[in-house]
Design a protein around this motif. Structure first.
Motif, PDB file in Angstrom:
ATOM      1  N   GLU A  37       0.912  -1.261   0.101  1.00 35.27           N
ATOM      2  CA  GLU A  37      -0.138   0.132   0.004  1.00 35.27           C
ATOM      3  C   GLU A  37       0.997   1.265  -0.052  1.00 35.27           C
ATOM      4  N   MET A  38       0.501   2.222  -0.640  1.00 43.49           N
ATOM      5  CA  MET A  38       1.264   3.451  -0.689  1.00 43.49           C
ATOM      6  C   MET A  38       0.074   4.706  -0.906  1.00 43.49           C
ATOM      7  N   ASP A  39       0.559   5.648  -0.267  1.00 41.05           N
ATOM      8  CA  ASP A  39      -0.240   6.847  -0.420  1.00 41.05           C
ATOM      9  C   ASP A  39       0.303   7.924  -1.378  1.00 41.05           C
ATOM     10  N   TYR A  40      -0.137   8.073  -2.516  1.00 39.46           N
ATOM     11  CA  TYR A  40       0.552   8.874  -3.612  1.00 39.46           C
ATOM     12  C   TYR A  40      -0.036  10.193  -3.600  1.00 39.46           C
ATOM     13  N   THR A  41       0.698  11.102  -3.026  1.00 40.48           N
ATOM     14  CA  THR A  41       0.146  12.646  -2.996  1.00 40.48           C
ATOM     15  C   THR A  41       1.043  13.490  -3.910  1.00 40.48           C
ATOM     16  N   TYR A  42       1.780  12.947  -4.650  1.00 39.25           N
ATOM     17  CA  TYR A  42       2.598  13.973  -5.343  1.00 39.25           C
ATOM     18  C   TYR A  42       1.986  14.284  -6.581  1.00 39.25           C
ATOM     19  N   ASP A  43       2.826  15.527  -7.265  1.00 36.56           N
ATOM     20  CA  ASP A  43       2.136  16.323  -8.514  1.00 36.56           C
ATOM     21  C   ASP A  43       2.800  15.658  -9.735  1.00 36.56           C
ATOM     22  N   TYR A  44       3.808  14.848  -9.656  1.00 33.11           N
ATOM     23  CA  TYR A  44       4.204  14.427 -10.915  1.00 33.11           C
ATOM     24  C   TYR A  44       4.244  12.419 -10.921  1.00 33.11           C
ATOM     25  N   PHE A  45       4.440  12.229 -12.185  1.00 37.89           N
ATOM     26  CA  PHE A  45       4.327  10.774 -12.003  1.00 37.89           C
ATOM     27  C   PHE A  45       5.435  10.144 -11.649  1.00 37.89           C
ATOM     28  N   PRO A  46       5.662   8.951 -11.049  1.00 38.75           N
ATOM     29  CA  PRO A  46       6.765   8.256 -10.730  1.00 38.75           C
ATOM     30  C   PRO A  46       7.645   8.059 -11.862  1.00 38.75           C
ATOM     31  N   SER A 106       4.159   2.910 -18.824  1.00 31.95           N
ATOM     32  CA  SER A 106       2.916   2.087 -18.197  1.00 31.95           C
ATOM     33  C   SER A 106       2.933   2.910 -16.734  1.00 31.95           C
ATOM     34  N   GLU A 107       3.986   3.495 -15.975  1.00 28.26           N
ATOM     35  CA  GLU A 107       3.513   4.255 -14.904  1.00 28.26           C
ATOM     36  C   GLU A 107       2.883   5.646 -15.072  1.00 28.26           C
ATOM     37  N   GLU A 108       2.973   6.113 -16.086  1.00 30.70           N
ATOM     38  CA  GLU A 108       2.313   7.362 -16.224  1.00 30.70           C
ATOM     39  C   GLU A 108       0.611   7.042 -16.430  1.00 30.70           C
ATOM     40  N   VAL A 109       0.541   5.874 -16.920  1.00 30.67           N
ATOM     41  CA  VAL A 109      -0.882   5.485 -17.183  1.00 30.67           C
ATOM     42  C   VAL A 109      -1.616   5.009 -15.995  1.00 30.67           C
ATOM     43  N   ILE A 110      -0.824   4.379 -15.243  1.00 35.43           N
ATOM     44  CA  ILE A 110      -1.223   3.572 -13.982  1.00 35.43           C
ATOM     45  C   ILE A 110      -1.618   4.685 -12.925  1.00 35.43           C
ATOM     46  N   PHE A 111      -0.970   5.712 -12.897  1.00 36.87           N
ATOM     47  CA  PHE A 111      -1.004   6.867 -12.094  1.00 36.87           C
ATOM     48  C   PHE A 111      -1.980   7.951 -12.366  1.00 36.87           C
ATOM     49  N   SER A 112      -2.457   7.607 -13.643  1.00 37.54           N
ATOM     50  CA  SER A 112      -3.332   8.755 -14.154  1.00 37.54           C
ATOM     51  C   SER A 112      -4.728   8.680 -13.805  1.00 37.54           C
ATOM     52  N   LYS A 113      -5.341   9.976 -14.024  1.00 34.43           N
ATOM     53  CA  LYS A 113      -6.692  10.034 -13.993  1.00 34.43           C
ATOM     54  C   LYS A 113      -7.455   9.561 -15.008  1.00 34.43           C
ATOM     55  N   PHE A 114      -8.691   8.958 -15.243  1.00 34.00           N
ATOM     56  CA  PHE A 114      -9.309   8.243 -16.564  1.00 34.00           C
ATOM     57  C   PHE A 114      -9.507   9.500 -17.381  1.00 34.00           C
ATOM     58  N   GLU A 153      -3.487  13.514 -15.802  1.00 37.48           N
ATOM     59  CA  GLU A 153      -3.114  14.139 -14.575  1.00 37.48           C
ATOM     60  C   GLU A 153      -3.025  13.166 -13.385  1.00 37.48           C
ATOM     61  N   VAL A 154      -2.107  13.436 -12.421  1.00 44.69           N
ATOM     62  CA  VAL A 154      -1.665  12.407 -11.286  1.00 44.69           C
ATOM     63  C   VAL A 154      -2.923  12.208 -10.677  1.00 44.69           C
ATOM     64  N   LEU A 155      -3.456  10.652 -10.418  1.00 47.98           N
ATOM     65  CA  LEU A 155      -4.587  10.485  -9.694  1.00 47.98           C
ATOM     66  C   LEU A 155      -3.960  10.495  -8.120  1.00 47.98           C
ATOM     67  N   LYS A 156      -4.279  11.203  -7.134  1.00 43.50           N
ATOM     68  CA  LYS A 156      -3.586  11.094  -5.789  1.00 43.50           C
ATOM     69  C   LYS A 156      -4.410  10.275  -4.955  1.00 43.50           C
ATOM     70  N   GLY A 157      -3.960   9.692  -4.025  1.00 43.78           N
ATOM     71  CA  GLY A 157      -4.380   8.813  -3.252  1.00 43.78           C
ATOM     72  C   GLY A 157      -3.946   7.519  -2.991  1.00 43.78           C
ATOM     73  N   LYS A 158      -4.840   6.413  -2.370  1.00 44.24           N
ATOM     74  CA  LYS A 158      -4.164   5.462  -1.855  1.00 44.24           C
ATOM     75  C   LYS A 158      -4.049   4.116  -2.934  1.00 44.24           C
ATOM     76  N   TYR A 159      -2.923   3.784  -3.141  1.00 42.18           N
ATOM     77  CA  TYR A 159      -2.801   2.636  -4.244  1.00 42.18           C
ATOM     78  C   TYR A 159      -2.467   1.527  -3.753  1.00 42.18           C
ATOM     79  N   THR A 160      -2.974   0.173  -3.941  1.00 47.35           N
ATOM     80  CA  THR A 160      -2.594  -0.783  -3.605  1.00 47.35           C
ATOM     81  C   THR A 160      -2.182  -1.845  -4.693  1.00 47.35           C
ATOM     82  N   PHE A 161      -0.942  -2.177  -4.568  1.00 42.12           N
ATOM     83  CA  PHE A 161      -0.472  -3.258  -5.566  1.00 42.12           C
ATOM     84  C   PHE A 161      -0.778  -4.802  -4.899  1.00 42.12           C
ATOM     85  N   VAL A 162      -0.892  -5.502  -5.661  1.00 44.26           N
ATOM     86  CA  VAL A 162      -1.401  -6.871  -5.419  1.00 44.26           C
ATOM     87  C   VAL A 162      -0.472  -7.831  -5.993  1.00 44.26           C
ATOM     88  N   THR A 163       0.017  -8.758  -5.567  1.00 46.97           N
ATOM     89  CA  THR A 163       0.946  -9.731  -6.180  1.00 46.97           C
ATOM     90  C   THR A 163       0.456 -11.124  -5.590  1.00 46.97           C
TER      91      THR A 163
END
Lengths: 457, 350
Positions: free
Chosen positions: A100-109, A190-198, A202-212
């Motif tokens: 889990e991570m809280d992504y609150t930044y204004d740029y893509f990773p 890929s990372e710019e798509v995953i962390f983008s609003k639909f 733009e960056v979609l801020k909030g809690k992301y959960t990566f599940v393996t």
């Protein structure tokens, strides 16, 4: 002597500069102790081994810069799994891990990397998904891990690998979702798509959960080690350099090293200069004359060119370097302590002990040297900065001991990688500040000691 | 008599130092030097042979040719005196004699901008640039330092005195080369006012070379002055304080001569001897200490030459540059001794 020690501490504590010098010095000593106790020794041994720094970001800014920025730069994060669930049936086993991570930044990773070590038999399937803050789940990857039996290299049933965000299957899986995005994601990482609003890029801020999820038929299989690295552009207290090294660790290890080099060189050269000078002054006559001529010769040798030649031709080991620095360090002290000894040896108490038949070695160590002690202590403190800056300078020229992360060494790396012209200020400023701060501390202490020794004289 | 004897002993000592420096340098790099010289000989003979086709064709097989080459190399090594080890007294004496007569030989890798590989040519080309930068800097530093020091020393405990003293202590703790990096960062990277590398891009034969060089000199010059003048001011201040307590100053004050006149005319005249001594020392001392500064700014002078020579182990250049740097250093020590004896009559009676 007791009285003298009292004077010593009061004179330092009375002056403001002396106080601040002692303060800085105490901090540096605390940092050294902290480093040696709490920072793993491995980080220092692996300093020059690039493969041990791969999970760190390349030339990342210090993370505190975000406090001054309106738009926050993503921080480089090394995530441990927050939750592991194991579902075991009769002959199947599912190991699910959440990051889990809280992504609150204004740029893509920059990127993300999933690192894992799994023990299994057969060919389990690895699935990799992400649950976004808006509730949507993107399927990133599913592939089967290789059969370890067919590969003799992995005879111990343990398999480690990394999944990079540049992985081609992840790209294809994301492209399947292109309908959900209001913009074209064809040529996007890929990372710019995953962390983008639909609806917008733009960056979609909030809690992301990566599940393996690892599904296997082997009920004994287990994940030994797993980590999710979300690549950012800021990291740690000082940031990282071009070789992904955490500069904070380099600076920390540099502190005990600098103190060690500075104090060893100055103590050794002051002590030897003191004894040499006092002996020459006390003996007088031909001994004095020839000893002082030898002193003159060393005094006139150009120090830096010689230090360079010595370190190139003989060795650049840090211990030999300390020896070389000592060769040039004792000369000035010897001159002054000789002239002091000349004055003291004619005083009555020295003459008295001579007529009483005391040995000259005893007179020198019992009667003359204690008189010069205040001056010697001040000289020790004052000559520490020169030793540290000279060592740093030699390291800066690339002539230092590469196995030790000294401050000069870090600045040398910065200079060879063009850190200055590329604007990587966090690589250049902190080591220099540490060098100057250490120098200042010793100068402050030394100056207040010197004032005391003048009064005593 | 006293002064003459004093100067004579000083002169002899300094000459001994020069010889010892040379001896030490040769001893430190000698074994490497030998290998390089021998390699040079064999390369030379092989190239001579390849140019002489008819001679090569006259041999029956390669073994005979190799034998011939080996004999030639051995002969040449004997003629050059390379067969005895580098530490034999003959060879050391010979190489020292050569160096004293300024015959440094050819550089192994480096060459001057005009293409000459003679070490003396290279040094002659680089030396003026180092002198240009560091002499200018030293003169500016000493002027600012003397002025500030005189002001501070005449008003001990005043604001200007405290500021000068603390600036001296603080600036003395910063390594010049690190400040140089910061200056490049601020003025070259952030504001684009000055170039980051101090080597001009114009070729040295171009008439525009001098202005370009001067423009590139600005940043290193500012840095050296910034770091240097504090220590100078502090030294001058301490000399001044001693002088200001002398009786003749007190007399002048009571007569009513203005403070600035006392400071800048009477007092400064009396602190001149130590100041000039230090000036002479720092003028030439800067030549040696310039190695790291020139490396940071990439200034094409002696310091960078030295650094480059060390990097590629160009031994003739290292020996030549060490010799020149040491000679300058010693000459300046000697000159400052001379000046001191001349300016301060008390020393003659010692």
């Amino acid at each position: 002597m007791g009285l003298f020690r009292n004077d010593l501490s009061t004179s330092i504590l009375k002056s403001k500069t002396g106080m601040s010098g002692v303060g800085i010095l105490l901090c540096l000593i605390l940092v050294s102790i902290f480093t040696m106790v709490f920072v793993p020794l491995d980080t220092y041994k692996q300093w020059n081994n690039p493969s041990s720094w791969t999970s760190f970001p390349k030339s990342a800014l210090p993370s505190w810069v975000n406090t001054f920025l309106v738009k926050k730069i993503p921080e480089h994060q090394l995530l441990e799994n927050t939750q592991t669930t194991i579902q075991t049936d009769d002959n199947t086993r599912k190991i699910i891990q959440n990051f889990e991570m809280d992504y609150t930044y204004d740029y893509f990773p920059n990127d993300f990397i999933y690192q894992y070590t799994v023990e299994y038999l057969g060919t389990p399937v690895l699935e990799f998904d992400v649950i976004r803050p808006d509730g949507a789940t993107l399927h990133l990857l599913s592939y089967s891990l290789p059969d370890l039996k067919s590969n003799t290299a992995y005879s111990d049933k343990v398999y480690s690998d990394k999944v990079f965000s540049t992985n081609e299957s992840i790209r294809k899986n994301i492209l399947l979702e292109s309908d959900r995005f209001a913009f074209s994601i064809d040529n996007m990482p890929s990372e710019e798509v995953i962390f983008s609003k639909f609806n917008a890029h733009e960056v979609l801020k909030g809690k992301y959960t990566f599940v393996t999820k690892i599904s296997t038929t082997d009920t004994r299989s287990a994940i030994h080690d797993s980590k999710l690295i979300v690549g950012g552009k800021v990291f740690g207290l000082i940031g990282t350099d071009d070789q992904r090294r955490d500069l904070a660790i380099g600076l920390l290890w540099g502190t005990p090293l600098a103190l060690f080099i500075g104090i060893t060189v100055s103590v050794a050269s002051v002590v030897s200069g003191l004894i040499y000078g006092v002996f020459a002054g006390y003996k007088g006559g031909k001994t004095d004359e020839s000893m002082m001529r030898f002193n003159d010769i060393i005094y006139a040798l150009p120090a830096l060119p010689f230090l360079i030649i010595l370190s190139v031709t003989i060795s650049n080991s840090i211990f030999l370097m300390i020896g070389f620095l000592m060769i040039f360090g004792w000369v000035g002290i010897a001159k002054v302590s000789r002239s002091m000894a000349l004055q003291i040896k004619n005083r009555q108490f020295v003459e008295a002990s001579r007529t009483m038949g005391q040995k000259s070695s005893k007179i020198i160590f019992k009667h003359i040297i204690p008189q010069i002690m205040p001056y010697a202590l001040a000289s020790i403190a004052i000559s520490v900065p020169a030793a540290i800056t000279t060592e740093a300078g030699l390291s800066f020229l690339g002539l230092g001991d590469p196995s030790f992360p000294t401050w000069g060494q870090i600045l040398h790396d910065a200079s060879t990688h063009g850190a200055v012209t590329r604007g990587l200020w966090w690589w250049v400023i902190p080591p220099g500040i540490m060098i100057s701060l250490t120098g200042l501390a010793f100068v402050f202490v030394g100056n207040s000691l010197d004032r005391l020794s003048r009064i005593k004289r | 008599m006293g002064l003459r004897r004093y100067l004579a002993t000083r002169g002899i000592i300094l000459f001994c130092v020069l010889m010892m420096t040379l001896l030490l340098t040769i001893m430190l790099v000698g074994s490497n030097m030998d290998i390089i010289l021998k390699k040079g000989v064999s390369i030379q003979i092989r190239t001579e042979l390849t140019e002489n086709k008819s001679l090569v064709n006259s041999f029956k097989d390669t073994r005979e040719l190799d034998q011939f080459i080996q004999n030639r190399i051995n002969d040449r090594i004997k003629i050059l005196g390379l067969d005895s080890p580098w530490y034999s007294p003959n060879r050391i004496a010979l190489s020292m004699y050569k160096i004293i007569t300024l015959d440094f030989g050819h550089a192994t890798f480096l060459s001057s901008d005009s293409g000459s590989s003679l070490v003396s040519d290279i040094i002659l080309e680089k030396l003026p640039r180092t002198v240009l930068l560091f002499t200018t800097a030293t003169i500016i530093i000493s002027l600012i330092g003397i002025f500030l020091g005189a002001l501070a020393g005449s008003k001990t405990g005043s604001k200007i005195d405290k500021m000068t003293s603390s600036f001296a202590v603080i600036s003395g703790s910063f390594p010049v080369w690190w400040i140089g990096m910061l200056m490049i960062f601020v003025f070259a990277f952030t504001f684009h006012l000055f170039p980051a590398r101090a080597t001009p891009l114009v070729s040295p034969n171009d008439p525009g070379y001098m202005p370009a060089l001067l423009y590139h000199m600005t940043l290193p010059l500012i840095t050296i002055v910034l770091i240097g003048f504090g220590t100078w001011a502090y030294l001058v201040r301490n000399f001044m304080i001693n002088i200001m307590h002398e009786d003749f100053i007190t007399v002048k004050k009571t007569i009513g001569i203005s403070q600035s006149k006392i400071v800048f005319q009477s007092a400064l005249k009396n602190v001149a001897p130590p100041i000039i001594t230090i000036l002479a020392l720092s003028l030439s001392g800067s030549l040696g200490g310039a190695i790291i500064t020139e490396a940071v700014f990439d200034w094409p002078g002696m310091g960078r030459l030295y650094f480059e020579a060390i990097n590629v182990m160009d031994l003739p250049v290292i020996i030549g540059a060490t010799y020149v740097l040491t000679a300058f250093f010693l000459i300046s020590i000697f000159v400052s001794d001379l000046l001191y004896g001349y300016l301060d009559p008390r020393i003659k009676t010692m």
